[in-house]
Design a protein around this motif. Structure first.
Motif, short mmCIF file in Angstrom:
data_model
loop_
_atom_site.label_atom_id
_atom_site.label_comp_id
_atom_site.label_asym_id
_atom_site.label_seq_id
_atom_site.Cartn_x
_atom_site.Cartn_y
_atom_site.Cartn_z
N TRP A 75 103.97 123.78 29.12
CA TRP A 75 104.22 122.56 28.35
C TRP A 75 105.21 121.68 29.09
O TRP A 75 106.14 122.19 29.74
N PRO A 81 101.90 120.60 18.33
CA PRO A 81 101.58 121.30 19.57
C PRO A 81 100.88 122.65 19.36
O PRO A 81 100.01 123.03 20.13
N VAL A 134 103.64 116.65 25.74
CA VAL A 134 104.11 116.07 24.49
C VAL A 134 105.09 114.96 24.86
O VAL A 134 106.21 115.22 25.31
N GLY A 139 100.06 121.26 28.76
CA GLY A 139 100.20 120.46 27.56
C GLY A 139 101.33 119.45 27.72
O GLY A 139 102.43 119.81 28.17
N GLY A 150 98.38 116.50 17.12
CA GLY A 150 99.45 117.48 16.91
C GLY A 150 99.24 118.25 15.62
O GLY A 150 98.28 118.05 14.91
N VAL A 183 107.34 123.87 20.85
CA VAL A 183 107.02 124.10 22.26
C VAL A 183 107.91 125.20 22.85
O VAL A 183 107.44 126.09 23.57
N VAL A 225 99.47 115.75 23.38
CA VAL A 225 99.80 115.83 21.96
C VAL A 225 100.80 114.73 21.63
O VAL A 225 101.85 114.64 22.26
#
Length: 496
Positions: free
Chosen positions: A311, A302, A253, A251, A300, A330, A281
């Motif tokens: 992440w 997350p 971000v 993931g 989002g 996260v 995200v």
């Protein structure tokens, strides 16, 4: 793999070895290797002019014995004695027996001639630096500075004995004037200062001479530098039974309305990490999909993005309240997390320390200084100490970016205590371009998703990222670096 050991460790190994050898045998081994390396640089020894800069320690003895070997092969060798009353007696006798000449300190004339020392250096084909050994601290003394300046002004290549005089062998720090070497011939083991900037910048090409120390060195070094074969063994490789989820989902971000490019670049790195899928995200979804339609995009937060194995958060987040909440979310996940850039400012160190899943922090010197509460200059001058301190302070694995990228695991537990700091050998100033660090974030975060430990993910990412910087077209952009990652990956696999 290259391994480096601190000064006291090397000295203890030398004492053990010397106890089992005839008197002077270890120095003669070192001198033989040094002389051979000098001969290789000279090309033609007979008739060559060699100047030795000789201090009071064993480094000076190494230089004198090597000079004697070169003199016996027809080189004209002159030793400049900075401490004549404390010069290594055996080495000096060997040089004189081989018809070598001496001169005492700067400002004097060469023995048996009227030639000023500056002119002698200017006419030299090679200068050998045996001023200070591995135990030296602080910068060069004034007389040595004068010699180093004369060599630099003359443009004569200089070979350092064991390490360049004026640098700290154990830490890589340079606190004053230091010699600039074209090459360094080191004995028995690499010293951290030969691998870590700023000292590394003074060492030139480094050649290791085996003098038999290996069996007397401890199994765990102070620092280590991975090479192609080491990285190849760590790169994730899918098997016949592997699907995209087994390969790992990362993931990402990153990015904001102001910095959508950070999202694109971090995803670019993640997609080239060997992970099976990338979930993005953040507000940069449109830019990400336009560039990489294979990305799984979510606006989002997350926690609603779907399952991930790691992440990577931070690049281009800005200071929005939603960004701080995203960092908190996260870090609350029980999976490995990489925090970079804005995420480092927004995270709570206490939260990081309390995590049970691995955490990887990837600061540059400015971000590291803010986390440690010290001046940036202190971090840059003592990078080895800084990365260790930051790993201890945060309880996280730390990748300290810079001219030498360093990776340190946190202390605590026998395995972590036994982990040497890793030094990345592929770094290049070509990576000093906007967005390059965002690519590294995605790459390292994706490697975490494949199952690598934080230390290995950071090490592999730094290594491959550095190679990509070298392979990218000149001058490279961050996008060029990302596009070169597959070539770098294949380059490692071929060599491994």
């Amino acid at each position: 793999m290259r391994t480096g050991y601190g000064v006291e460790t090397v000295r203890a190994a030398e004492r053990e070895l010397m106890a089992a050898l005839p008197d002077g045998a270890l120095m003669r081994r070192a001198a033989a290797g040094l002389a051979a390396a000098c001969a290789g640089l000279l090309g033609r020894v007979y008739g060559a002019r060699v100047v030795l800069l000789v201090g009071s320690g064993d480094n000076g003895g190494d230089a004198l014995y090597a000079g004697a070997r070169l003199a016996r092969r027809g080189a004209g060798v002159t030793a400049v004695l900075l401490s004549p009353e404390r010069t290594h007696e055996g080495g000096l006798a060997a040089l004189r027996a081989a018809s070598g000449r001496t001169v005492v300190a700067p400002g004097a004339v060469v023995e048996g001639t009227a030639e000023p020392l500056g002119a002698l250096i200017a006419r030299a084909d090679l200068v050998v630096d045996g001023i200070v050994g591995i135990g030296g601290t602080g910068g060069l003394r004034p007389a040595a500075v004068e010699l180093a300046d004369a060599v630099r002004e003359a443009g004569v290549p200089l070979v350092a004995v064991d390490l360049p005089s004026g640098v700290d062998a154990g830490t890589g720090e340079v606190t004053g004037a230091a010699v600039d070497a074209a090459a360094t011939v080191t004995f028995g083991a690499y010293k951290p200062g030969l691998l870590v900037d700023p000292a590394r910048e003074h060492a030139g090409a480094v050649r290791l001479i085996d003098i038999g120390l290996g069996p007397h060195l401890p199994p765990v070094p102070d620092v280590e530098a991975l090479q192609h074969a080491d990285v190849a063994a760590l790169l994730p490789r899918p098997t016949a039974e592997t699907d995209k989820y087994r390969r790992g989902v990362v993931g990402v971000v990153a990015g904001s309305a102001r910095y959508p490019g950070a999202a694109v670049l971090a995803v670019a790195g993640a997609l080239r990490s060997g992970a099976g899928a990338v979930r993005y995200v953040g507000p940069g979804g449109d830019a990400v999909i336009a560039r990489f339609p294979e990305t799984l995009v979510s606006e989002g937060p997350p926690q609603h993005a779907g399952r991930v194995q790691s992440w990577a958060i931070g690049p281009g987040l800005g200071d929005e309240p939603a960004s701080r909440r995203a960092v908190e979310e996260v870090l609350a996940h029980d999976v490995p997390v990489l925090v970079d850039a804005d995420g480092l400012r927004l995270m709570d160190v206490g939260t990081v320390r309390a995590r049970t899943a691995p955490t990887l922090l990837t600061p540059h010197a400015g971000e590291a200084s803010a986390l440690l509460g010290v001046a940036r200059e202190e971090v840059e001058a003592g990078r080895l100490a800084a990365v260790r301190d930051l790993a201890a302070h945060t309880g996280a694995t730390v990748l300290l970016k810079g001219s030498t990228t360093l990776i340190a695991a946190p202390p605590g537990g026998s395995a972590a205590q036994a982990s040497p700091v890793r030094v990345n050998a592929t770094g290049t100033s070509r990576l000093a371009t906007a967005g390059s660090g965002d690519v590294l974030t995605g790459l390292a975060g994706g490697l975490l998703a494949t199952g690598l430990t934080a230390r290995d993910a950071a090490s592999v990412a730094a290594y491959v990222h550095g190679l990509a910087g070298r392979l990218a077209p000149d001058p490279p952009s961050a996008t060029d670096v990302a596009d070169a990652l597959p070539r770098a990956w294949q380059d490692v696999l071929r060599a491994g």
